[in-house]
Design a protein around this motif. Structure first.
Motif, PDB file in Angstrom:
ATOM      1  N   LEU A 196       0.908  -1.241   0.156  1.00 15.11           N
ATOM      2  CA  LEU A 196       0.088  -0.020   0.008  1.00 15.11           C
ATOM      3  C   LEU A 196       0.844   1.068  -0.145  1.00 15.11           C
ATOM      4  O   LEU A 196       0.477   2.225  -0.603  1.00 15.11           O
ATOM      5  N   MET A 197       2.089   1.092   0.871  1.00 11.55           N
ATOM      6  CA  MET A 197       3.050   2.337   0.560  1.00 11.55           C
ATOM      7  C   MET A 197       3.256   2.836  -0.750  1.00 11.55           C
ATOM      8  O   MET A 197       3.365   3.800  -1.197  1.00 11.55           O
ATOM      9  N   LYS A 198       3.737   1.718  -1.356  1.00 15.64           N
ATOM     10  CA  LYS A 198       4.374   2.007  -2.912  1.00 15.64           C
ATOM     11  C   LYS A 198       3.290   2.398  -3.798  1.00 15.64           C
ATOM     12  O   LYS A 198       3.208   3.178  -4.675  1.00 15.64           O
TER      13      LYS A 198
ATOM     14  N   SER B  79       4.923   9.656   3.810  1.00 13.29           N
ATOM     15  CA  SER B  79       6.475  10.194   3.656  1.00 13.29           C
ATOM     16  C   SER B  79       7.288   8.895   3.143  1.00 13.29           C
ATOM     17  O   SER B  79       8.210   8.979   2.422  1.00 13.29           O
ATOM     18  N   ALA B  80       7.079   7.743   4.049  1.00 14.82           N
ATOM     19  CA  ALA B  80       7.992   6.396   3.963  1.00 14.82           C
ATOM     20  C   ALA B  80       9.439   6.604   3.620  1.00 14.82           C
ATOM     21  O   ALA B  80       9.963   6.238   2.912  1.00 14.82           O
ATOM     22  N   ASP B  81       9.839   7.198   4.803  1.00 16.85           N
ATOM     23  CA  ASP B  81      11.305   7.789   4.812  1.00 16.85           C
ATOM     24  C   ASP B  81      12.058   6.513   4.642  1.00 16.85           C
ATOM     25  O   ASP B  81      13.571   6.838   4.184  1.00 16.85           O
ATOM     26  N   CYS B  82      11.728   5.241   5.222  1.00 16.14           N
ATOM     27  CA  CYS B  82      12.902   4.177   5.222  1.00 16.14           C
ATOM     28  C   CYS B  82      12.743   3.535   3.834  1.00 16.14           C
ATOM     29  O   CYS B  82      13.359   2.451   3.882  1.00 16.14           O
ATOM     30  N   GLY B  83      11.872   3.916   2.773  1.00 14.16           N
ATOM     31  CA  GLY B  83      11.436   2.905   1.929  1.00 14.16           C
ATOM     32  C   GLY B  83      10.917   1.728   1.776  1.00 14.16           C
ATOM     33  O   GLY B  83      10.906   0.686   0.970  1.00 14.16           O
ATOM     34  N   GLY B  84      10.346   1.435   3.239  1.00  7.53           N
ATOM     35  CA  GLY B  84       9.457   0.085   3.231  1.00  7.53           C
ATOM     36  C   GLY B  84      10.245  -0.659   3.918  1.00  7.53           C
ATOM     37  O   GLY B  84       9.924  -1.821   3.873  1.00  7.53           O
ATOM     38  N   ASN B  85      11.148  -0.491   4.750  1.00  7.71           N
ATOM     39  CA  ASN B  85      11.793  -1.225   5.756  1.00  7.71           C
ATOM     40  C   ASN B  85      11.243  -1.448   6.988  1.00  7.71           C
ATOM     41  O   ASN B  85      11.936  -2.106   8.001  1.00  7.71           O
ATOM     42  N   CYS B  86      10.127  -0.799   7.134  1.00  4.18           N
ATOM     43  CA  CYS B  86       9.513  -1.218   8.701  1.00  4.18           C
ATOM     44  C   CYS B  86      10.269  -0.263   9.768  1.00  4.18           C
ATOM     45  O   CYS B  86      10.597  -1.094  10.702  1.00  4.18           O
ATOM     46  N   ALA B  87      11.007   0.668   9.370  1.00  7.29           N
ATOM     47  CA  ALA B  87      11.792   1.248  10.164  1.00  7.29           C
ATOM     48  C   ALA B  87      11.806   2.948  10.479  1.00  7.29           C
ATOM     49  O   ALA B  87      12.552   3.512  11.128  1.00  7.29           O
ATOM     50  N   CYS B  88      10.476   3.336   9.890  1.00  3.77           N
ATOM     51  CA  CYS B  88      10.605   4.832  10.323  1.00  3.77           C
ATOM     52  C   CYS B  88       9.074   5.289  10.780  1.00  3.77           C
ATOM     53  O   CYS B  88       8.897   6.105  11.245  1.00  3.77           O
ATOM     54  N   GLY B  89       8.158   4.530  10.366  1.00  2.73           N
ATOM     55  CA  GLY B  89       6.794   4.858  10.836  1.00  2.73           C
ATOM     56  C   GLY B  89       6.291   6.015  10.185  1.00  2.73           C
ATOM     57  O   GLY B  89       5.196   6.512  10.810  1.00  2.73           O
ATOM     58  N   THR B  90       6.760   6.458   9.045  1.00  2.19           N
ATOM     59  CA  THR B  90       6.218   7.517   8.551  1.00  2.19           C
ATOM     60  C   THR B  90       5.037   7.165   7.114  1.00  2.19           C
ATOM     61  O   THR B  90       5.057   7.947   6.216  1.00  2.19           O
ATOM     62  N   CYS B  91       4.663   5.813   7.416  1.00  2.00           N
ATOM     63  CA  CYS B  91       3.676   5.221   6.271  1.00  2.00           C
ATOM     64  C   CYS B  91       2.502   5.324   7.007  1.00  2.00           C
ATOM     65  O   CYS B  91       1.725   4.332   6.306  1.00  2.00           O
ATOM     66  N   ARG B  92       2.102   5.467   7.795  1.00  2.00           N
ATOM     67  CA  ARG B  92       0.867   5.185   8.759  1.00  2.00           C
ATOM     68  C   ARG B  92      -0.379   5.578   7.991  1.00  2.00           C
ATOM     69  O   ARG B  92      -0.555   6.639   7.260  1.00  2.00           O
TER      70      ARG B  92
ATOM     71  N   ARG C  32      -2.079   1.466  11.015  1.00  2.00           N
ATOM     72  CA  ARG C  32      -1.308   0.576  10.261  1.00  2.00           C
ATOM     73  C   ARG C  32      -0.163   1.137   9.570  1.00  2.00           C
ATOM     74  O   ARG C  32      -0.090   2.291   9.114  1.00  2.00           O
ATOM     75  N   LEU C  33       0.731   0.344   9.233  1.00  2.00           N
ATOM     76  CA  LEU C  33       1.816   0.856   8.486  1.00  2.00           C
ATOM     77  C   LEU C  33       1.489   0.352   6.889  1.00  2.00           C
ATOM     78  O   LEU C  33       1.766  -0.805   6.585  1.00  2.00           O
ATOM     79  N   ALA C  34       1.430   1.490   6.222  1.00  2.00           N
ATOM     80  CA  ALA C  34       1.204   0.943   4.732  1.00  2.00           C
ATOM     81  C   ALA C  34       2.164   0.243   4.103  1.00  2.00           C
ATOM     82  O   ALA C  34       1.812  -0.535   2.963  1.00  2.00           O
ATOM     83  N   CYS C  35       3.403   0.255   4.232  1.00  2.00           N
ATOM     84  CA  CYS C  35       4.447  -0.685   3.970  1.00  2.00           C
ATOM     85  C   CYS C  35       4.197  -2.216   4.115  1.00  2.00           C
ATOM     86  O   CYS C  35       4.903  -2.764   3.640  1.00  2.00           O
ATOM     87  N   GLN C  36       3.610  -2.509   5.145  1.00  2.00           N
ATOM     88  CA  GLN C  36       3.362  -3.698   5.654  1.00  2.00           C
ATOM     89  C   GLN C  36       2.183  -4.299   5.109  1.00  2.00           C
ATOM     90  O   GLN C  36       1.828  -5.600   5.587  1.00  2.00           O
TER      91      GLN C  36
HETATM   92  S1  FES Z   1       7.879   3.245   4.946  1.00  2.00           S
HETATM   93 FE1  FES Z   1       9.225   3.267   6.927  1.00  2.00          FE
HETATM   94  S2  FES Z   1       7.829   2.077   8.151  1.00  2.00           S
HETATM   95 FE2  FES Z   1       6.707   1.924   6.138  1.00  2.00          FE
END
Ligand code: FES
Length: 107
Positions: A24-26, A37-50, A83-87
């Motif tokens: 969903l993040m992509k 924002s997705a600052d970490c690019g989807g690595n579940c390390a930033c929490g900016t894709c809420r 939720r986190l959109a990258c997950q």
């Molecule tokens: S993009 Fe960083 S936690 Fe989802």
């Protein structure tokens, strides 16, 4: 393709055509959704894709656990349905889904 609408905190909406299997993040970033924002690019390390998932769409999501749960806790966002959109991956059952976004992804 699956139509998903992202609603910003100010009520503005962006509809994306999402490819099943994509996160969903992509789907949001490819669709130029400003509130992800997705600052970490989807690595579940930033929490900016809420995202905030309304109750009627939660059957499309697993309960957050592991790294996703930890990042949500780290962000201190206790909004219902967060939720986190990258997950989560896009699935056909999400056709017509509407997701809400936080006022800011940075905390
Ligand atoms: S993009 Fe960083 S936690 Fe989802």
């Amino acid at each position: 393709m699956v139509k998903i609408t992202f609603v910003e905190h100010d009520g503005s909406q962006t509809e994306v055509e999402a490819e099943p299997g994509l996160s969903l993040m992509k789907a949001a970033t490819y669709g130029n959704v400003p509130g992800i924002s997705a600052d970490c690019g989807g690595n579940c390390a930033c929490g900016t894709c809420r995202i905030y998932v309304p109750a009627q769409w939660r059957h499309c999501f697993a309960e957050p656990k592991g790294n996703e749960q930890e990042m949500i806790e780290f962000s201190e966002d206790t909004t219902d349905g967060v939720r986190l959109a990258c997950q989560t991956k896009v699935i056909e059952a999400m056709e017509g889904m509407v997701l809400n976004l936080p006022e800011s992804q940075h905390y």
